[in-house]
Structure formats: C-alpha cells, structure tokens
Design a protein around this motif. Structure first.
Motif, mmCIF file in Angstrom:
data_model
loop_
_atom_site.group_PDB
_atom_site.id
_atom_site.type_symbol
_atom_site.label_atom_id
_atom_site.label_comp_id
_atom_site.label_asym_id
_atom_site.label_seq_id
_atom_site.Cartn_x
_atom_site.Cartn_y
_atom_site.Cartn_z
ATOM 1 N N VAL A 1 -9.197 5.844 -34.982
ATOM 2 C CA VAL A 1 -9.635 5.725 -36.483
ATOM 3 C C VAL A 1 -8.308 5.586 -37.486
ATOM 4 O O VAL A 1 -7.432 6.521 -37.310
ATOM 5 N N VAL A 2 -8.292 4.675 -38.304
ATOM 6 C CA VAL A 2 -7.005 4.557 -39.314
ATOM 7 C C VAL A 2 -7.406 4.181 -40.577
ATOM 8 O O VAL A 2 -8.748 3.973 -40.724
ATOM 9 N N PRO A 3 -6.775 4.541 -41.427
ATOM 10 C CA PRO A 3 -6.704 4.309 -42.827
ATOM 11 C C PRO A 3 -7.074 2.915 -42.995
ATOM 12 O O PRO A 3 -6.533 1.934 -42.233
ATOM 13 N N SER A 4 -7.800 2.362 -44.161
ATOM 14 C CA SER A 4 -8.213 0.989 -44.502
ATOM 15 C C SER A 4 -6.719 0.585 -44.899
ATOM 16 O O SER A 4 -5.854 0.834 -45.502
ATOM 17 N N PRO A 5 -6.712 -0.540 -44.132
ATOM 18 C CA PRO A 5 -5.348 -1.496 -44.260
ATOM 19 C C PRO A 5 -5.233 -2.153 -45.682
ATOM 20 O O PRO A 5 -4.194 -2.473 -46.140
ATOM 21 N N LEU A 6 -6.401 -2.116 -46.340
ATOM 22 C CA LEU A 6 -6.603 -2.660 -47.658
ATOM 23 C C LEU A 6 -6.215 -1.668 -48.830
ATOM 24 O O LEU A 6 -5.935 -2.109 -50.021
ATOM 25 N N SER A 7 -6.108 -0.395 -48.529
ATOM 26 C CA SER A 7 -5.895 0.655 -49.745
ATOM 27 C C SER A 7 -4.574 0.852 -49.911
ATOM 28 O O SER A 7 -4.026 0.722 -51.103
ATOM 29 N N ARG A 8 -3.736 0.869 -48.924
ATOM 30 C CA ARG A 8 -2.486 1.332 -49.297
ATOM 31 C C ARG A 8 -1.587 0.988 -47.860
ATOM 32 O O ARG A 8 -1.177 1.799 -46.831
ATOM 33 N N PRO A 9 -1.481 -0.304 -47.442
ATOM 34 C CA PRO A 9 -0.758 -0.631 -46.283
ATOM 35 C C PRO A 9 0.793 -0.144 -46.437
ATOM 36 O O PRO A 9 1.382 -0.106 -47.167
ATOM 37 N N THR A 10 1.354 0.169 -44.964
ATOM 38 C CA THR A 10 2.478 0.824 -44.826
ATOM 39 C C THR A 10 3.179 -0.075 -43.646
ATOM 40 O O THR A 10 2.826 -0.447 -42.702
ATOM 41 N N CYS A 11 4.207 -0.610 -43.987
ATOM 42 C CA CYS A 11 5.215 -1.283 -43.108
ATOM 43 C C CYS A 11 5.385 -0.312 -41.785
ATOM 44 O O CYS A 11 5.893 0.647 -42.145
ATOM 45 N N GLN A 12 5.348 -1.120 -40.655
ATOM 46 C CA GLN A 12 5.521 -0.559 -39.330
ATOM 47 C C GLN A 12 7.112 -0.318 -39.093
ATOM 48 O O GLN A 12 7.435 0.522 -38.198
ATOM 49 N N ASN A 13 7.888 -0.889 -39.783
ATOM 50 C CA ASN A 13 9.320 -1.076 -39.779
ATOM 51 C C ASN A 13 10.164 -0.038 -40.535
ATOM 52 O O ASN A 13 10.880 0.644 -40.089
ATOM 53 N N CYS A 14 9.851 -0.275 -41.813
ATOM 54 C CA CYS A 14 10.438 0.500 -42.849
ATOM 55 C C CYS A 14 9.872 1.537 -43.698
ATOM 56 O O CYS A 14 10.164 2.289 -44.456
ATOM 57 N N ASP A 15 8.505 1.792 -43.332
ATOM 58 C CA ASP A 15 7.506 2.734 -44.106
ATOM 59 C C ASP A 15 7.289 2.199 -45.541
ATOM 60 O O ASP A 15 6.848 3.228 -46.237
ATOM 61 N N GLY A 16 7.778 1.158 -45.995
ATOM 62 C CA GLY A 16 7.527 0.692 -47.334
ATOM 63 C C GLY A 16 6.019 0.335 -47.644
ATOM 64 O O GLY A 16 5.142 0.125 -46.677
ATOM 65 N N HIS A 17 5.778 0.318 -48.821
ATOM 66 C CA HIS A 17 4.163 0.125 -49.304
ATOM 67 C C HIS A 17 4.032 -1.173 -49.977
ATOM 68 O O HIS A 17 2.903 -1.220 -50.545
ATOM 69 N N VAL A 18 5.124 -1.990 -50.107
ATOM 70 C CA VAL A 18 5.123 -3.285 -50.974
ATOM 71 C C VAL A 18 4.655 -4.259 -49.567
ATOM 72 O O VAL A 18 5.638 -5.036 -48.992
ATOM 73 N N VAL A 19 3.467 -4.379 -49.337
ATOM 74 C CA VAL A 19 3.086 -5.218 -48.295
ATOM 75 C C VAL A 19 2.393 -6.225 -48.805
ATOM 76 O O VAL A 19 1.094 -5.831 -49.477
ATOM 77 N N ARG A 20 2.320 -7.481 -48.414
ATOM 78 C CA ARG A 20 1.330 -8.602 -48.692
ATOM 79 C C ARG A 20 0.362 -8.660 -47.460
ATOM 80 O O ARG A 20 0.815 -8.568 -46.256
ATOM 81 N N ILE A 21 -1.021 -8.712 -47.556
ATOM 82 C CA ILE A 21 -1.748 -8.968 -46.780
ATOM 83 C C ILE A 21 -2.449 -10.354 -46.895
ATOM 84 O O ILE A 21 -2.773 -10.886 -47.945
#
Length: 133
Positions: free
Chosen positions: A60-80
């Motif tokens: 179970v994971v958080p919604s990827p649409l609410s506040r996605p997190t980069c798997q590489n740098c943990d940044g939150h400016v992610v384009r879906i």
C-alpha cells in the motif's frame, strides 16, 4: 504478521472494484524518469464514504497524484505523464546511440567555427509578428 500488516490485509480485502493504472514520472529537479503501475482499490468505509487505496508491488502506497516524490533525489517537482513516455524516450535513445568504432568528423566551414552567442531575441524571432501598415 504484524498488527499493521493485519490491518492492511483486512482493509484491502473489502475492495468493491480494482482498477489497474500506470503512470510515467519525470523529476523536474534532477531529470530522473521512471514508470510505475498501480492497483487502485475502491472501497466503501463504515461511514458510507468511498475511498481508494493505491497498491504498488504488493505494498500500500500513497497516491502518486497527491505529492509524488522522485526516487532519485526525493524532490517533489515531478511531472506525471501517460504510461510509456519514459520507456519510449529510453528506447529512442538506445536506437540513436552511435555504434562503437572510429568516426570521421565532417569538415566545418571557417565562418561556422565562430561561436554564436544566442540572445533571447534570437529564440523569439520565429514568433515575432510584424503588423501590416
């Protein structure tokens, strides 16, 4: 089984519908791209309100649409993006990769060897419209 795992299993067992969705992600901070598939489980709570649970890789994971997190740098400016965007870019890059071996560089004319310093006006020139008199 831990208490949390037991609660999660009990919660997941009551799904009224399960939808499979995939998304492509691109981090605008570091440029990392990845794809992920989800099972989106639709549930109705004891209070009668509907809610969804996102499951990826049986977790179970958080919604990827609410506040996605980069798997590489943990940044939150992610384009879906729609699924397949990252893999299609990677496939194109592999197809265009030059074969190993010696290569000859074409001769560059003398006037082209001068370095051009781009100005913003150079980039906007194609969009500049002249008014007719």
């Amino acid at each position: 089984m831990s208490e949390i795992a037991g609660q999660t299993a009990a919660l997941r067992s009551g799904a009224t519908a399960v939808v499979h969705e995939s998304y492509s992600f691109a981090c605008m901070r570091c440029g990392h791209g990845w794809e992920q598939s989800y099972e989106i489980e639709h549930h109705t709570g004891a209070d009668g309100h509907d809610f969804v649970i996102y499951v990826a890789n049986s977790q179970v994971v958080p919604s990827p649409l609410s506040r996605p997190t980069c798997q590489n740098c943990d940044g939150h400016v992610v384009r879906i993006m729609r699924p397949g965007q990252v893999s299609s870019v990677l496939d194109a890059a592999h197809r265009r990769a030059p074969q190993a071996g010696p290569a000859e560089a074409p001769e560059v004319p003398a006037q082209a060897k001068e370095r051009h310093h781009w100005q913003l006006s150079d980039l906007l020139h194609p969009f500049h419209h002249r008014k007719a008199s």
